[in-house]
Design a protein around this motif. Structure first.
Motif, PDB file in Angstrom:
ATOM      1  N   LEU A 142       0.821  -1.123   0.062  1.00  0.00           N
ATOM      2  CA  LEU A 142      -0.105   0.211  -0.105  1.00  0.00           C
ATOM      3  C   LEU A 142       0.764   1.237   0.024  1.00  0.00           C
ATOM      4  O   LEU A 142       0.576   2.236  -0.669  1.00  0.00           O
ATOM      5  CB  LEU A 142      -1.020  -0.045   1.306  1.00  0.00           C
ATOM      6  CG  LEU A 142      -1.892   1.480   1.411  1.00  0.00           C
ATOM      7  CD1 LEU A 142      -2.758   1.340   0.051  1.00  0.00           C
ATOM      8  CD2 LEU A 142      -2.721   1.009   2.615  1.00  0.00           C
ATOM      9  N   MET A 143       1.887   1.399   0.747  1.00  0.00           N
ATOM     10  CA  MET A 143       2.763   2.384   0.800  1.00  0.00           C
ATOM     11  C   MET A 143       3.610   2.738  -0.433  1.00  0.00           C
ATOM     12  O   MET A 143       4.048   3.710  -0.888  1.00  0.00           O
ATOM     13  CB  MET A 143       3.884   2.394   1.816  1.00  0.00           C
ATOM     14  CG  MET A 143       3.178   2.491   3.306  1.00  0.00           C
ATOM     15  SD  MET A 143       4.372   2.277   4.658  1.00  0.00           S
ATOM     16  CE  MET A 143       5.315   3.690   4.285  1.00  0.00           C
ATOM     17  N   SER A 144       3.634   1.747  -1.201  1.00  0.00           N
ATOM     18  CA  SER A 144       4.423   1.922  -2.621  1.00  0.00           C
ATOM     19  C   SER A 144       3.610   2.566  -3.572  1.00  0.00           C
ATOM     20  O   SER A 144       3.966   3.192  -4.791  1.00  0.00           O
ATOM     21  CB  SER A 144       4.822   0.511  -3.091  1.00  0.00           C
ATOM     22  OG  SER A 144       3.705  -0.162  -3.668  1.00  0.00           O
ATOM     23  N   ILE A 145       2.289   2.658  -3.451  1.00  0.00           N
ATOM     24  CA  ILE A 145       1.226   3.381  -4.443  1.00  0.00           C
ATOM     25  C   ILE A 145       0.747   4.751  -3.782  1.00  0.00           C
ATOM     26  O   ILE A 145      -0.309   5.235  -4.329  1.00  0.00           O
ATOM     27  CB  ILE A 145       0.308   2.267  -4.968  1.00  0.00           C
ATOM     28  CG1 ILE A 145      -0.554   1.974  -3.685  1.00  0.00           C
ATOM     29  CG2 ILE A 145       0.729   1.404  -5.843  1.00  0.00           C
ATOM     30  CD1 ILE A 145      -1.905   1.146  -4.109  1.00  0.00           C
TER      31      ILE A 145
ATOM     32  N   GLY B  36       1.239   8.235  -2.205  1.00  0.00           N
ATOM     33  CA  GLY B  36       2.337   9.612  -1.943  1.00  0.00           C
ATOM     34  C   GLY B  36       2.669  10.107  -3.253  1.00  0.00           C
ATOM     35  O   GLY B  36       2.407   9.409  -4.330  1.00  0.00           O
ATOM     36  N   SER B  37       3.353  11.009  -3.474  1.00  0.00           N
ATOM     37  CA  SER B  37       3.879  11.575  -4.847  1.00  0.00           C
ATOM     38  C   SER B  37       4.806  10.907  -5.509  1.00  0.00           C
ATOM     39  O   SER B  37       5.779  10.102  -4.780  1.00  0.00           O
ATOM     40  CB  SER B  37       4.584  13.210  -4.483  1.00  0.00           C
ATOM     41  OG  SER B  37       5.548  12.960  -3.839  1.00  0.00           O
TER      42      SER B  37
ATOM     43  N   GLN C  70       4.232   6.424   1.429  1.00  0.00           N
ATOM     44  CA  GLN C  70       3.477   7.220   2.283  1.00  0.00           C
ATOM     45  C   GLN C  70       2.465   6.178   2.909  1.00  0.00           C
ATOM     46  O   GLN C  70       1.957   5.389   2.337  1.00  0.00           O
ATOM     47  CB  GLN C  70       2.722   8.288   1.936  1.00  0.00           C
ATOM     48  CG  GLN C  70       3.723   9.619   1.569  1.00  0.00           C
ATOM     49  CD  GLN C  70       4.048  10.251   2.915  1.00  0.00           C
ATOM     50  OE1 GLN C  70       3.607  10.531   3.909  1.00  0.00           O
ATOM     51  NE2 GLN C  70       5.252  10.501   2.826  1.00  0.00           N
ATOM     52  N   LYS C  71       2.369   6.233   4.307  1.00  0.00           N
ATOM     53  CA  LYS C  71       1.186   5.509   4.864  1.00  0.00           C
ATOM     54  C   LYS C  71      -0.147   6.394   4.941  1.00  0.00           C
ATOM     55  O   LYS C  71       0.109   7.419   4.540  1.00  0.00           O
ATOM     56  CB  LYS C  71       1.579   5.108   6.416  1.00  0.00           C
ATOM     57  CG  LYS C  71       1.501   6.131   7.487  1.00  0.00           C
ATOM     58  CD  LYS C  71       1.368   5.702   9.012  1.00  0.00           C
ATOM     59  CE  LYS C  71       1.008   7.042   9.737  1.00  0.00           C
ATOM     60  NZ  LYS C  71      -0.231   7.461   9.781  1.00  0.00           N
TER      61      LYS C  71
ATOM     62  N   VAL D 105       3.088  -3.725 -12.308  1.00  0.00           N
ATOM     63  CA  VAL D 105       3.425  -3.390 -11.002  1.00  0.00           C
ATOM     64  C   VAL D 105       3.037  -1.820 -10.620  1.00  0.00           C
ATOM     65  O   VAL D 105       3.777  -1.037 -11.151  1.00  0.00           O
ATOM     66  CB  VAL D 105       4.903  -3.648 -10.532  1.00  0.00           C
ATOM     67  CG1 VAL D 105       5.054  -3.212  -9.065  1.00  0.00           C
ATOM     68  CG2 VAL D 105       5.187  -5.056 -10.739  1.00  0.00           C
ATOM     69  N   PRO D 106       1.934  -1.584 -10.034  1.00  0.00           N
ATOM     70  CA  PRO D 106       1.704   0.017  -9.817  1.00  0.00           C
ATOM     71  C   PRO D 106       2.631   0.630  -9.136  1.00  0.00           C
ATOM     72  O   PRO D 106       3.373   0.122  -8.224  1.00  0.00           O
ATOM     73  CB  PRO D 106       0.284  -0.090  -9.153  1.00  0.00           C
ATOM     74  CG  PRO D 106      -0.232  -1.409  -9.422  1.00  0.00           C
ATOM     75  CD  PRO D 106       0.854  -2.249  -9.444  1.00  0.00           C
ATOM     76  N   THR D 107       2.700   1.998  -9.197  1.00  0.00           N
ATOM     77  CA  THR D 107       3.795   2.853  -8.498  1.00  0.00           C
ATOM     78  C   THR D 107       2.915   4.143  -8.003  1.00  0.00           C
ATOM     79  O   THR D 107       1.759   4.284  -8.267  1.00  0.00           O
ATOM     80  CB  THR D 107       4.691   3.414  -9.569  1.00  0.00           C
ATOM     81  OG1 THR D 107       4.245   3.964 -10.498  1.00  0.00           O
ATOM     82  CG2 THR D 107       5.708   2.091 -10.052  1.00  0.00           C
ATOM     83  N   ARG D 108       3.741   4.837  -7.256  1.00  0.00           N
ATOM     84  CA  ARG D 108       2.994   6.187  -6.643  1.00  0.00           C
ATOM     85  C   ARG D 108       2.775   7.307  -7.792  1.00  0.00           C
ATOM     86  O   ARG D 108       3.530   7.169  -8.598  1.00  0.00           O
ATOM     87  CB  ARG D 108       4.022   6.737  -5.693  1.00  0.00           C
ATOM     88  CG  ARG D 108       4.087   5.964  -4.281  1.00  0.00           C
ATOM     89  CD  ARG D 108       4.884   6.583  -3.143  1.00  0.00           C
ATOM     90  NE  ARG D 108       6.222   6.931  -3.795  1.00  0.00           N
ATOM     91  CZ  ARG D 108       7.280   6.080  -3.820  1.00  0.00           C
ATOM     92  NH1 ARG D 108       7.094   4.863  -3.424  1.00  0.00           N
ATOM     93  NH2 ARG D 108       8.563   6.554  -4.262  1.00  0.00           N
ATOM     94  N   MET D 109       1.539   7.531  -7.842  1.00  0.00           N
ATOM     95  CA  MET D 109       1.355   8.488  -8.710  1.00  0.00           C
ATOM     96  C   MET D 109       0.522   9.974  -8.047  1.00  0.00           C
ATOM     97  O   MET D 109      -0.209  10.502  -8.626  1.00  0.00           O
ATOM     98  CB  MET D 109       0.073   8.192  -9.662  1.00  0.00           C
ATOM     99  CG  MET D 109       0.445   6.925 -10.479  1.00  0.00           C
ATOM    100  SD  MET D 109      -0.677   6.225 -11.620  1.00  0.00           S
ATOM    101  CE  MET D 109      -0.830   7.720 -12.617  1.00  0.00           C
TER     102      MET D 109
END
Length: 373
Positions: free
Chosen positions: A151-154, A156-157, A163-164, A223-227
């Motif tokens: 969850l933290m990997s997706i 945050g900016s 981010q949690k 593999v989704p990333t932060r957006m």
């Protein structure tokens, strides 16, 4: 005339503490279940001491959030006599819920296998961090699960640190899954007379709750990333700058996009091949963002939110928690309930969001003092 609860006469023995388990048992209690919360001597549930913040009467607000409609009993499970008392209670209830480390309840003689012969209809729910197998020894804290579970990997900016989420979301999800599992097992027992064990682990709950982000990986190998505040599959679906602040836009289809563009004075955008479909908008999201923010800069976020609401385009400003409760009250959702403690003091809590027409939630008692109903 008093209204009976959907779970009246269902008895629950609650060995849980912190959040996931107490949240689940409070859901049952809100609909009439008789929940007895077992707490250790001296401190009780850890969250009784988790503050600040405290309310006006010195009570930790964390504990208050998930323990209404329950009685409290103090038992030392390391003491043989208290264990015997706990067992006597457990063989006479419908549901037992616990979230100790795997194996500990067996050491106490209070696990499902040891209780089942004396209470074959027992629904026994165990909540763990990583299951009862190879991950049994791992500590199951929400922050840790958010990290290990992706969850933290997706969140945050894109160029910032992971981010949690701003609340212990995995615990809440696990509590909801636990409630679903318990009620499903209870329905099965009503048909067959047989109880069963309900196993809930936080990691699996989080993976299931990743929904489209999970299937992006499982079904497509992506593999989704932060957006940041952008959506991987929809545009515009993000936070955009206005004259004085930010506006949330959640445009879910081409019709809404066309209406948005009309309101912004840009009717040419929906017919531009770069923006004509959602797929095209996702591919050109940066250019689309520039086009939209150039026009949004002419008014305040509140003005745009009001104007877009009138034409049914999903948009709004970012509320703080107080603003969120104020909005719910303005919409007639009655988000807060007031309960009276045994010392006649009052506590205000968020109401249960489940609305049943015949057997609604009830708010019979405030979270209890340690060892008292």
């Amino acid at each position: 005339m008093s209204v009976s609860g959907a779970l009246d006469n269902v008895r629950v023995l609650d060995f849980t503490r912190i959040l996931a388990g107490p949240f689940a048992t409070m859901q049952l209690a809100d609909f009439g279940a008789q929940v007895t919360k077992v707490e250790r001597p001296g401190t009780g549930d850890d969250t009784r001491g988790w503050g600040p913040p405290y309310d006006a009467h010195g009570q930790a607000t964390y504990f208050q959030a998930v323990n209404r409609n329950k009685d409290s009993i103090v038992l030392d499970l390391t003491d043989e006599r208290d264990r015997a008392r706990a067992r006597a209670l457990a063989v006479d209830v419908d549901i037992v819920v616990e979230n100790f480390r795997p194996g500990l309840m067996a050491e106490f003689g209070l696990d499902y296998d040891q209780l089942r012969p004396a209470n074959p209809g027992l629904v026994y729910c165990s909540i763990t961090g990583f299951g009862r197998g190879a991950g049994a020894a791992l500590p199951g804290y929400d922050l840790l699960i958010q990290a290990l579970g992706g969850l933290m990997s997706i969140t945050g900016s894109a160029d910032g640190e992971p981010q949690k989420v701003g609340v212990a979301l995995v615990d809440v999800l696990a509590g909801l899954f636990a409630t679903t599992g318990i009620l499903t097992a209870l329905h099965h027992r009503q048909i067959t007379g047989a109880g069963q064990r309900v196993d809930i682990d936080l990691l699996s709950c989080l993976l299931a709750a990743l929904v489209n982000q999970a299937s992006a990986y499982t079904a497509a190998g992506v593999v989704p990333t932060r957006m940041g505040n952008q959506h991987p599959s929809i545009a515009p679906y993000e936070l955009l700058s206005c004259a004085d602040g930010d506006l949330v836009l959640a445009v879910g289809n081409d019709r809404q996009f066309a209406t948005l563009c009309d309101e912004l004075g840009a009717p040419h955008l929906p017919v531009d091949p770069q923006f004509a479909t959602n797929t095209a908008r996702v591919q050109h999201r940066d250019k689309l963002r520039a086009e939209l923010e150039n026009r949004l800069a002419t008014k305040s976020a509140a003005d745009w939110a009001a104007a877009l609401a009138r034409v049914r385009v999903p948009a709004g400003t970012v509320n703080d928690i107080a603003g969120a409760f104020e909005l719910a009250a303005q919409l007639g959702l009655d988000p807060i309930v007031e309960l009276t403690r045994s010392d006649s003091s009052k506590v205000s809590l968020c109401r249960n969001p489940i609305n049943l027409s015949a057997t609604p939630a009830s708010y019979r008692s405030a979270p209890p003092p340690l060892g008292l109903p």
